[in-house]
Structures are given as structure tokens and as C-alpha cells.
Design a protein around this motif. Structure first.
Motif, PDB file in Angstrom:
ATOM      1  N   LEU A 191       0.835  -1.205   0.000  1.00  0.00           N
ATOM      2  CA  LEU A 191       0.000   0.000   0.000  1.00  0.00           C
ATOM      3  C   LEU A 191       0.869   1.254   0.000  1.00  0.00           C
ATOM      4  CD1 LEU A 191      -2.821  -0.938   2.562  1.00  0.00           C
ATOM      5  CD2 LEU A 191      -3.028  -0.726   0.078  1.00  0.00           C
ATOM      6  N   TYR A 192       1.955   1.207   0.738  1.00  0.00           N
ATOM      7  CA  TYR A 192       2.828   2.372   0.795  1.00  0.00           C
ATOM      8  C   TYR A 192       3.534   2.589  -0.542  1.00  0.00           C
ATOM      9  CZ  TYR A 192       5.983   5.885   2.645  1.00  0.00           C
ATOM     10  OH  TYR A 192       6.649   7.065   2.863  1.00  0.00           O
ATOM     11  N   ALA A 193       3.967   1.525  -1.171  1.00  0.00           N
ATOM     12  CA  ALA A 193       4.620   1.634  -2.484  1.00  0.00           C
ATOM     13  C   ALA A 193       3.661   2.224  -3.510  1.00  0.00           C
ATOM     14  CB  ALA A 193       5.128   0.266  -2.932  1.00  0.00           C
ATOM     15  N   GLN A 194       2.403   1.791  -3.476  1.00  0.00           N
ATOM     16  CA  GLN A 194       1.401   2.324  -4.399  1.00  0.00           C
ATOM     17  C   GLN A 194       1.201   3.828  -4.180  1.00  0.00           C
ATOM     18  OE1 GLN A 194      -2.164  -0.014  -3.835  1.00  0.00           O
ATOM     19  NE2 GLN A 194      -1.063  -1.950  -4.148  1.00  0.00           N
ATOM     20  N   TYR A 195       1.148   4.217  -2.923  1.00  0.00           N
ATOM     21  CA  TYR A 195       0.971   5.629  -2.580  1.00  0.00           C
ATOM     22  C   TYR A 195       2.140   6.467  -3.096  1.00  0.00           C
ATOM     23  CZ  TYR A 195       2.197   9.305   0.898  1.00  0.00           C
ATOM     24  OH  TYR A 195       2.627  10.439   1.528  1.00  0.00           O
ATOM     25  N   CYS A 196       3.374   6.001  -2.894  1.00  0.00           N
ATOM     26  CA  CYS A 196       4.541   6.746  -3.350  1.00  0.00           C
ATOM     27  C   CYS A 196       4.595   6.833  -4.874  1.00  0.00           C
ATOM     28  CB  CYS A 196       5.825   6.107  -2.817  1.00  0.00           C
ATOM     29  SG  CYS A 196       6.149   6.477  -1.068  1.00  0.00           S
ATOM     30  N   LYS A 197       4.206   5.767  -5.555  1.00  0.00           N
ATOM     31  CA  LYS A 197       4.226   5.788  -7.020  1.00  0.00           C
ATOM     32  C   LYS A 197       3.132   6.702  -7.572  1.00  0.00           C
ATOM     33  CE  LYS A 197       6.287   1.202  -7.340  1.00  0.00           C
ATOM     34  NZ  LYS A 197       6.078  -0.235  -7.627  1.00  0.00           N
ATOM     35  N   ARG A 198       2.030   6.789  -6.858  1.00  0.00           N
ATOM     36  CA  ARG A 198       0.925   7.631  -7.308  1.00  0.00           C
ATOM     37  C   ARG A 198       1.230   9.112  -7.125  1.00  0.00           C
ATOM     38  NH1 ARG A 198      -2.499   5.910  -4.041  1.00  0.00           N
ATOM     39  NH2 ARG A 198      -2.995   7.681  -2.712  1.00  0.00           N
ATOM     40  N   LEU A 199       1.826   9.471  -6.007  1.00  0.00           N
ATOM     41  CA  LEU A 199       2.038  10.882  -5.681  1.00  0.00           C
ATOM     42  C   LEU A 199       3.462  11.366  -5.933  1.00  0.00           C
ATOM     43  CD1 LEU A 199      -0.067  11.116  -2.411  1.00  0.00           C
ATOM     44  CD2 LEU A 199      -0.688  11.890  -4.684  1.00  0.00           C
ATOM     45  N   GLY A 200       4.407  10.459  -5.977  1.00  0.00           N
ATOM     46  CA  GLY A 200       5.785  10.850  -6.254  1.00  0.00           C
ATOM     47  C   GLY A 200       6.335  11.828  -5.222  1.00  0.00           C
ATOM     48  N   ASP A 201       7.093  12.808  -5.710  1.00  0.00           N
ATOM     49  CA  ASP A 201       7.739  13.766  -4.809  1.00  0.00           C
ATOM     50  C   ASP A 201       6.757  14.753  -4.186  1.00  0.00           C
ATOM     51  OD1 ASP A 201      10.046  12.507  -5.422  1.00  0.00           O
ATOM     52  OD2 ASP A 201      10.894  14.095  -6.678  1.00  0.00           O
ATOM     53  N   ALA A 202       5.504  14.740  -4.613  1.00  0.00           N
ATOM     54  CA  ALA A 202       4.498  15.599  -3.979  1.00  0.00           C
ATOM     55  C   ALA A 202       4.216  15.139  -2.552  1.00  0.00           C
ATOM     56  CB  ALA A 202       3.205  15.580  -4.790  1.00  0.00           C
ATOM     57  N   ALA A 203       4.511  13.868  -2.276  1.00  0.00           N
ATOM     58  CA  ALA A 203       4.383  13.331  -0.924  1.00  0.00           C
ATOM     59  C   ALA A 203       5.726  13.502  -0.227  1.00  0.00           C
ATOM     60  CB  ALA A 203       3.982  11.861  -0.965  1.00  0.00           C
ATOM     61  N   GLN A 204       5.750  14.298   0.842  1.00  0.00           N
ATOM     62  CA  GLN A 204       7.006  14.679   1.470  1.00  0.00           C
ATOM     63  C   GLN A 204       7.792  13.473   1.989  1.00  0.00           C
ATOM     64  OE1 GLN A 204       4.003  15.991   2.026  1.00  0.00           O
ATOM     65  NE2 GLN A 204       4.176  18.182   1.580  1.00  0.00           N
ATOM     66  N   ASP A 205       7.101  12.472   2.513  1.00  0.00           N
ATOM     67  CA  ASP A 205       7.808  11.304   3.044  1.00  0.00           C
ATOM     68  C   ASP A 205       8.434  10.480   1.918  1.00  0.00           C
ATOM     69  OD1 ASP A 205       5.239  10.708   2.175  1.00  0.00           O
ATOM     70  OD2 ASP A 205       4.815   9.270   3.759  1.00  0.00           O
ATOM     71  N   CYS A 206       7.716  10.313   0.819  1.00  0.00           N
ATOM     72  CA  CYS A 206       8.252   9.559  -0.322  1.00  0.00           C
ATOM     73  C   CYS A 206       9.465  10.265  -0.917  1.00  0.00           C
ATOM     74  CB  CYS A 206       7.180   9.378  -1.394  1.00  0.00           C
ATOM     75  SG  CYS A 206       5.701   8.512  -0.804  1.00  0.00           S
TER      76      CYS A 206
END
Length: 350
Positions: A191-206
Motif C-alpha cells: 500500500l505504501y509503495a502504491q501511494y509513493c508511485k501515485r504521488l511521487g515527490d508531492a508526498a514529502q515522506d516519499c
């Protein structure tokens, strides 16, 4: 003999970099007591540093804790006696890059409202050693808290003053993730990998993990470790990270009362948005409530900065940790947060 004692004590304080303020030994309530101790945890190779803030009784001297060229310190009575009685216990988990005394503004105010607050440093995500590749080890962080709880409850200097039926956990950012794990929330690597791939660098943690070369498709098993501690009855998750990775099955089983604290409206960080536009954690946990404070952003929760800190950070090209959205009064936001948390935890002085 008395003169020698004062000279030795003064020398000790000056070497430690503290500015002592000597006062007569009598009961006070204007500053909390403060002390430190080591936590020995089986899953760590070295002791964890921990600090404890508490309602003070008699004391010897006052000194600032946690201050430096960027942050304002927080005054406390160092090594003071503990006020009589049994007090609620709060365990405090710092965020990525934080430390046990960086949130002294919160610890001290909760102690003045009647709680004993124990904060600790999480190796690998503390000031000066915060590493992206060590950040996903959520289970280890949760175990840090449980080990600290074990030892404070068996410590003869503090245990007699703790109400073991009234224990809460508070965490900010990655610390919010940590205390959610202690309530039984489980995080899923896929689930976390999907979230990072969806939002990319817009997600501060990713973005933080990517810059450290972390492969989100191969996160450690510890990321998904479930570490509930049923001694902790209430949870305050302040801007918690990784909420998009929380499994619905684990959220459905959470029984703790949880308060989510958010900072900002349009200035919300996507990584820590627990509302409908984000992970929606607050609606997916049956005993959850939330409080939003604005104008503010994620970094507003950090300590107040000393005059000139913003300019100094700009010169060094550092993150804008002292810069808030227009109209924000960081000190006022802090006071409102303290009041809300104290009321949620039913502290004696709230």
C-alpha cells in the motif's frame, strides 16, 4: 561546607552549558521538573536516551532545556523532587529528525497540568542521525516506547508517582505513526509503495526516502510489524505519516480513543493529511476524533525559533523549519494544541 557545595554545583552547571537560577527550596508550579535516564532495550545495541518532565515539588535550580542557536529552550527545575500523588503518564515520540527535548514546549506544559511525560530518542531518526533507510522501521520505534514504559514503571524513583491505569501515547509526524502502531494499526508495504508511485515527490515522506535511495518496493518487514501495547489507553497522533499504508483490517480493530491533530487548511502536507482528501484515518477508526489548527503547517508544531533564526537558515540553505504561513503565531498555536490535548487526556490541570 555549604559554600563548597555551591561552588561545585555552579562549576558543574557552567561546564554543562546551563545558566542556573538558584531559588529557595519550596513547592512551585511555574516550571516543571526535569531529569534524564537510560533505557536498555533488547532490540537495540545501545541504551536509548530518555528524558522525563513532571510536576515539581521542592527543587534546587532552574535551567533551560533544548535551546540552541535556532530553537528557544524550555525552562525546568533540574532534578527536582516530584510532586506527591499518582500522576497520569504520557509517552512522547518525536518525528523524523527530532529529539526527546525538541518538543519541550509540549512536555513542559503537560507536566504543569499534572502529567509525567517521558520522551526518548529513537536511534536512526533523531537529530543528527536521521536516515531515510532507517525511517521505515516502525516496529522498532514502537518497541522503543514499550521498553521505555517497562522501565519507567519499574524505576523506584518514578514508579510510585505514576498512575498505571492512566497511560497515553503522543507522537508527532513519524512519532504519530509510531503511537498508531502501539494502538494496533498495521502498515502494509505494498500500500505504501502504491501511494509513493501515485504521488511521487508531492508526498514529502516519499521524497525523503527517494533522496536516501530507499526502494519502496522492498521495504523491511519491520514496516509491517504490529506492536500494540494494551497498557496505553489513549493516543494523540499529531500529523502522523504513512497513513495511506494503514490496513483497513487493523483500523477496524483499534479500540483506543484516538485524537488526530492537524496543522493548516490549504497548507496541509499530503503526507500527513488524515482527512477526506488524504488517508481519511479519522473516519476509518471508530473511536477517533480530530482537531485542526490554522493558519499553520506541519513545521509549525516544532519549537519556537529564536530571533534571527529564519535569516540564519536561509543563509545556510536549510529547510524552512522556522517559517510559517502568513498570519501564523506559532506560540499561540502551541497553546491551543496544549489545551486541546490536556482536555482529551483529562489531565488534572486542564
Amino acid at each position: 561546607m555549604k559554600l563548597n557545595y555551591v561552588v561545585v554545583l555552579l562549576s558543574h552547571l557552567l561546564v554543562a552549558g546551563l545558566s542556573p537560577s538558584f531559588v529557595h527550596a519550596k513547592q512551585q508550579s511555574d516550571y516543571p521538573g526535569y531529569d534524564r535516564f537510560d533505557v536498555r532495550a533488547a532490540h537495540r545495541s545501545m541504551p536509548l536516551a530518555a528524558s522525563v518532565w513532571y510536576p515539581a515539588d521542592t527543587f534546587i535550580y532552574r535551567a533551560p532545556v533544548g535551546g540552541n542557536v535556532i530553537w528557544k529552550g524550555t525552562d525546568a527545575y533540574i532534578g527536582a523532587a516530584i510532586a506527591p500523588g499518582r500522576h497520569p503518564l504520557i509517552l512522547l515520540s518525536h518525528g523524523s529528525g527530532g529529539n526527546m527535548d525538541g518538543l519541550g514546549w509540549l512536555s513542559s506544559q503537560l507536566a504543569l497540568r499534572g502529567a509525567i511525560v517521558v520522551a526518548l530518542n529513537h536511534p536512526g531518526t533523531t537529530s543528527g542521525d536521521s536516515s531515510p533507510r532507517r525511517t521505515p522501521f516502525i516496529g522498532e520505534r514502537a518497541e522503543d516506547i514499550s521498553a521505555t514504559l517497562d522501565q519507567i514503571l519499574s524505576n523506584p524513583a518514578f514508579a510510585p508517582y505514576i498512575d498505571p491505569r492512566n497511560i497515553a501515547g503522543i507522537g508527532f509526524s513519524l512519532g504519530g505513526t509510531t503511537v498508531l502502531s502501539l494502538s494496533g494499526v498495521q502498515f502494509d508495504q505494498a500500500l505504501y509503495a502504491q501511494y509513493c508511485k501515485r504521488l511521487g515527490d508531492a508526498a514529502q515522506d516519499c521524497d525523503f526516502l527517494r533522496k536516501g535511495g530507499v526502494d519502496v518496493d522492498h521495504l523491511p518487514n519491520d514496516f509491517a510489524a504490529s506492536k500494540p501495547d494494551d497498557r496505553i489507553k489513549r493516543i494523540v497522533a499529531i500529523e502522523p505519516g504513512m497513513g495511506f499504508a494503514a490496513t483497513q483490517a487493523s483500523l477496524s480493530n483499534v479500540s483506543n480513543a484516538i485524537l488526530f491533530v492537524g496543522l493548516g487548511d490549504e497548507d496541509r502536507w499530503v503526507a500527513t493529511d488524515f482527512g477526506p482528501s488524504g488517508s481519511n484515518l479519522v473516519a476509518r477508526i471508530k473511536n477517533a476524533s480530530s482537531a485542526i489548527f490554522a493558519p499553520a503547517n506541519h513545521l509549525t508544531f516544532l519549537a519556537e525559533c529564536v530571533p534571527g533564526a529564519v535569516e540564519l537558515l536561509k543563509e545556510e540553505g536549510s529547510d524552512p523549519i522556522c517559517s510559517d504561513p502568513p498570519g501564523t503565531d506559532r506560540g499561540q498555536i502551541h497553546q491551543r494544541i496544549v489545551t486541546t490535548i490536556a482536555e482529551f487526556l483529562n489531565l488534572p490541570g486542564s
